[in-house]
Design a protein around this motif. Structure first.
Motif, PDB file in Angstrom:
ATOM      1  N   GLN A  38     103.524  37.520  76.924  1.00 19.80           N
ATOM      2  CA  GLN A  38     102.751  38.444  77.749  1.00 19.80           C
ATOM      3  C   GLN A  38     102.357  39.634  76.893  1.00 19.80           C
ATOM      4  OE1 GLN A  38     101.755  37.881  80.858  1.00 19.80           O
ATOM      5  NE2 GLN A  38     102.908  35.957  81.077  1.00 19.80           N
ATOM      6  N   SER A  39     101.265  40.290  77.255  1.00 21.26           N
ATOM      7  CA  SER A  39     100.846  41.484  76.533  1.00 21.26           C
ATOM      8  C   SER A  39     101.861  42.607  76.726  1.00 21.26           C
ATOM      9  CB  SER A  39      99.475  41.952  77.034  1.00 21.26           C
ATOM     10  OG  SER A  39      98.477  40.979  76.788  1.00 21.26           O
ATOM     11  N   VAL A  40     102.003  43.455  75.723  1.00 24.79           N
ATOM     12  CA  VAL A  40     102.845  44.647  75.859  1.00 24.79           C
ATOM     13  C   VAL A  40     102.127  45.594  76.817  1.00 24.79           C
ATOM     14  CG1 VAL A  40     103.907  46.582  74.656  1.00 24.79           C
ATOM     15  CG2 VAL A  40     103.730  44.348  73.521  1.00 24.79           C
ATOM     16  N   PRO A  41     102.725  45.941  77.950  1.00 28.50           N
ATOM     17  CA  PRO A  41     101.992  46.652  78.995  1.00 28.50           C
ATOM     18  C   PRO A  41     101.538  48.056  78.629  1.00 28.50           C
ATOM     19  CG  PRO A  41     104.309  46.451  79.584  1.00 28.50           C
ATOM     20  CD  PRO A  41     104.098  45.583  78.383  1.00 28.50           C
ATOM     21  N   GLN A  42     102.407  48.863  78.038  1.00 27.33           N
ATOM     22  CA  GLN A  42     102.043  50.249  77.722  1.00 27.33           C
ATOM     23  C   GLN A  42     102.887  50.731  76.547  1.00 27.33           C
ATOM     24  OE1 GLN A  42     101.850  52.869  81.102  1.00 27.33           O
ATOM     25  NE2 GLN A  42     101.603  54.693  79.837  1.00 27.33           N
ATOM     26  N   ALA A  43     102.462  50.373  75.346  1.00 30.01           N
ATOM     27  CA  ALA A  43     103.216  50.696  74.136  1.00 30.01           C
ATOM     28  C   ALA A  43     103.184  52.197  73.880  1.00 30.01           C
ATOM     29  CB  ALA A  43     102.634  49.950  72.942  1.00 30.01           C
ATOM     30  N   GLU A  44     104.365  52.824  73.804  1.00 30.48           N
ATOM     31  CA  GLU A  44     104.443  54.282  73.700  1.00 30.48           C
ATOM     32  C   GLU A  44     105.227  54.769  72.486  1.00 30.48           C
ATOM     33  OE1 GLU A  44     103.083  56.667  75.464  1.00 30.48           O
ATOM     34  OE2 GLU A  44     102.087  55.417  76.943  1.00 30.48           O
ATOM     35  N   GLY A  45     105.955  53.900  71.800  1.00 27.83           N
ATOM     36  CA  GLY A  45     106.741  54.337  70.653  1.00 27.83           C
ATOM     37  C   GLY A  45     106.866  53.230  69.627  1.00 27.83           C
ATOM     38  N   VAL A  46     106.858  53.594  68.336  1.00 26.26           N
ATOM     39  CA  VAL A  46     106.992  52.604  67.275  1.00 26.26           C
ATOM     40  C   VAL A  46     107.824  53.191  66.145  1.00 26.26           C
ATOM     41  CG1 VAL A  46     104.833  53.321  66.157  1.00 26.26           C
ATOM     42  CG2 VAL A  46     105.739  51.031  65.725  1.00 26.26           C
ATOM     43  N   SER A  47     108.599  52.326  65.483  1.00 33.17           N
ATOM     44  CA  SER A  47     109.351  52.719  64.306  1.00 33.17           C
ATOM     45  C   SER A  47     109.598  51.479  63.456  1.00 33.17           C
ATOM     46  CB  SER A  47     110.674  53.386  64.688  1.00 33.17           C
ATOM     47  OG  SER A  47     111.246  54.046  63.568  1.00 33.17           O
ATOM     48  N   ILE A  48     109.941  51.708  62.178  1.00 34.70           N
ATOM     49  CA  ILE A  48     110.144  50.615  61.233  1.00 34.70           C
ATOM     50  C   ILE A  48     111.431  50.873  60.471  1.00 34.70           C
ATOM     51  CG2 ILE A  48     109.186  49.392  59.238  1.00 34.70           C
ATOM     52  CD1 ILE A  48     106.420  50.397  60.116  1.00 34.70           C
ATOM     53  N   ASP A  49     112.269  49.845  60.316  1.00 29.13           N
ATOM     54  CA  ASP A  49     113.507  50.031  59.569  1.00 29.13           C
ATOM     55  C   ASP A  49     113.304  49.695  58.095  1.00 29.13           C
ATOM     56  OD1 ASP A  49     113.626  47.250  59.284  1.00 29.13           O
ATOM     57  OD2 ASP A  49     115.193  46.974  60.789  1.00 29.13           O
ATOM     58  N   GLY A  50     114.382  49.774  57.320  1.00 27.41           N
ATOM     59  CA  GLY A  50     114.297  49.560  55.891  1.00 27.41           C
ATOM     60  C   GLY A  50     113.986  48.133  55.492  1.00 27.41           C
ATOM     61  N   GLU A  51     114.130  47.189  56.417  1.00 29.26           N
ATOM     62  CA  GLU A  51     113.837  45.794  56.153  1.00 29.26           C
ATOM     63  C   GLU A  51     112.423  45.412  56.569  1.00 29.26           C
ATOM     64  OE1 GLU A  51     116.880  43.699  58.213  1.00 29.26           O
ATOM     65  OE2 GLU A  51     118.502  44.514  56.986  1.00 29.26           O
TER      66      GLU A  51
END
Length: 282
Positions: A247-260
Motif C-alpha cells: 500500500q502507498s505510504v499515507p502521509q510520510a512526515e519523517g525520514v532518517s538514515i543509519d550508518g548502514e
C-alpha cells in the motif's frame, strides 16, 4: 486531474531512475521495504525522525502529544519523553551526545535541548531558542530538521508557500555546548528541483558518508536524493507497487538514515517503515 493523480511526481521518479548518474550515495532504485506500516503503539501524529548513531536508536516527535519517543531500529518504542512548553513539534535532529534540535512549526521556532539518558520529562524553558523573523505563526513553516556534522550546521526545510532549504550555522558549539553567532543561508541550489519535482517538504536528512541531502515530500510521496550542487541523484517512490510496498505510504512526515544506509520513515498517524538495499534483504 493530472495533478490530483500525482502524474508529474511519477514522471520525475521514472526519469530520474533512468538517468541518475553513478555516484557514491545510496542506490535507491534497488531498495525494498523490509518493515511496512508497522503501527507505533497508541501514538498519533508522528512527525519528525532522527537516528542517533551513538545509541543506535531512533527518536520521533508527536506533534499533538508534545512528546518525543525513542525507538529501536525495528520500530519498538523504548522510551517516552514528555516535552513541556510546546504543542506543535514537527521535526527533530540529533546533534551529538545528548543534544537535539526540535522544530515548533506553529511558533516558527527551533530549540536546542538536552535529553539525558533515562530522562522522561524535559522543558523547553531549559532549551536554547532560535527564532527567525522570516515568517509569522502558521502551519506551513519549518517542517523538518537534520544535523550536518561535517559542516557543523543545521539543515532546515520549510514546508511550502514557499518551500525552501536553509542552513543554520552557529547554533551548536561542540566544545562549549552554547549558542554562538547565528548565520542563516538559503541553499538556493535546491530551488530549481523543489519548484518542479516536489510539491511540499515534510522532512529532511543529511547523509554524512556521501554528503547528499535527502528531501521527503508527503504530497508527492517521494524521497529524493540530491548532491551538494542540488543535482538529483535518485528517488524512492512511496506508492503502492513500488519497492515492494503493498500500500502507498499515507502521509510520510519523517525520514532518517543509519550508518548502514537503511532508510527509516514515519507516517501519520503512527506508521513505521524501513527500506533496505536488496543486497541486505534476507
Amino acid at each position: 486531474m493530472l495533478y490530483m493523480m500525482k502524474t508529474e511526481a511519477l514522471a520525475w521518479h521514472v526519469w530520474h531512475q533512468l538517468h541518475s548518474p553513478h555516484h557514491s550515495g545510496l542506490d535507491l532504485a534497488h531498495y525494498k521495504v523490509a518493515i511496512e506500516a508497522k503501527p507505533l503503539a497508541q501514538y498519533q501524529n508522528t512527525s519528525g525522525l532522527t537516528f542517533n548513531h551513538e545509541t543506535g536508536t531512533l527518536f520521533t516527535v508527536l506533534n499533538d502529544m508534545s512528546m518525543i519517543v525513542e525507538l529501536s531500529r525495528d520500530g519498538t518504542p523504548l522510551r517516552e519523553i514528555k516535552v513541556h512548553g510546546t504543542d506543535d513539534l514537527e521535526g527533530i535532529a540529533h546533534v551529538e551526545q545528548d543534544y537535539y534540535v526540535v522544530a515548533d512549526e506553529r511558533e516558527n521556532k527551533l530549540w536546542l535541548l538536552q535529553i539525558k539518558p533515562g530522562a522522561r520529562e524535559i522543558s523547553i524553558d531549559d532549551a536554547s531558542l532560535l527564532r527567525f523573523g522570516m515568517h509569522e505563526r502558521g502551519n506551513k513553516n519549518f517542517e523538518g530538521v537534520s544535523w550536518d556534522s561535517v559542516h557543523h550546521r543545521l539543515i532546515v526545510v520549510k514546508e511550502r508557500d514557499p518551500k525552501y532549504v536553509i542552513a543554520v550555522s552557529g547554533l551548536y558549539d561542540p566544545e562549549h555546548k552554547k549558542q554562538n553567532t547565528i548565520e542563516v543561508e538559503r541553499l538556493k541550489q535546491f530551488d530549481g528541483a523543489l519548484k518542479w519535482a516536489l510539491r511540499d517538504l515534510s522532512s529532511v536528512t543529511y547523509h554524512e558518508q556521501s554528503g547528499h541531502l535527502f528531501l521527503l515530500s508527503d504530497e508527492s510521496k517521494l524521497l529524493k536524493q540530491f548532491n551538494e550542487s542540488g543535482q538529483t541523484m535518485g528517488s524512492l517512490a512511496l506508492w503502492k507497487g513500488f519497492h515492494g510496498l503493498h500500500q502507498s505510504v499515507p502521509q510520510a512526515e519523517g525520514v532518517s538514515i543509519d550508518g548502514e544506509g537503511n532508510v527509516y520513515i514515519v507516517s501519520e498517524p503512527n506508521l513505521f517503515y524501513v527500506f533496505k538495499p536488496q543486497t541486505n534483504m534476507l
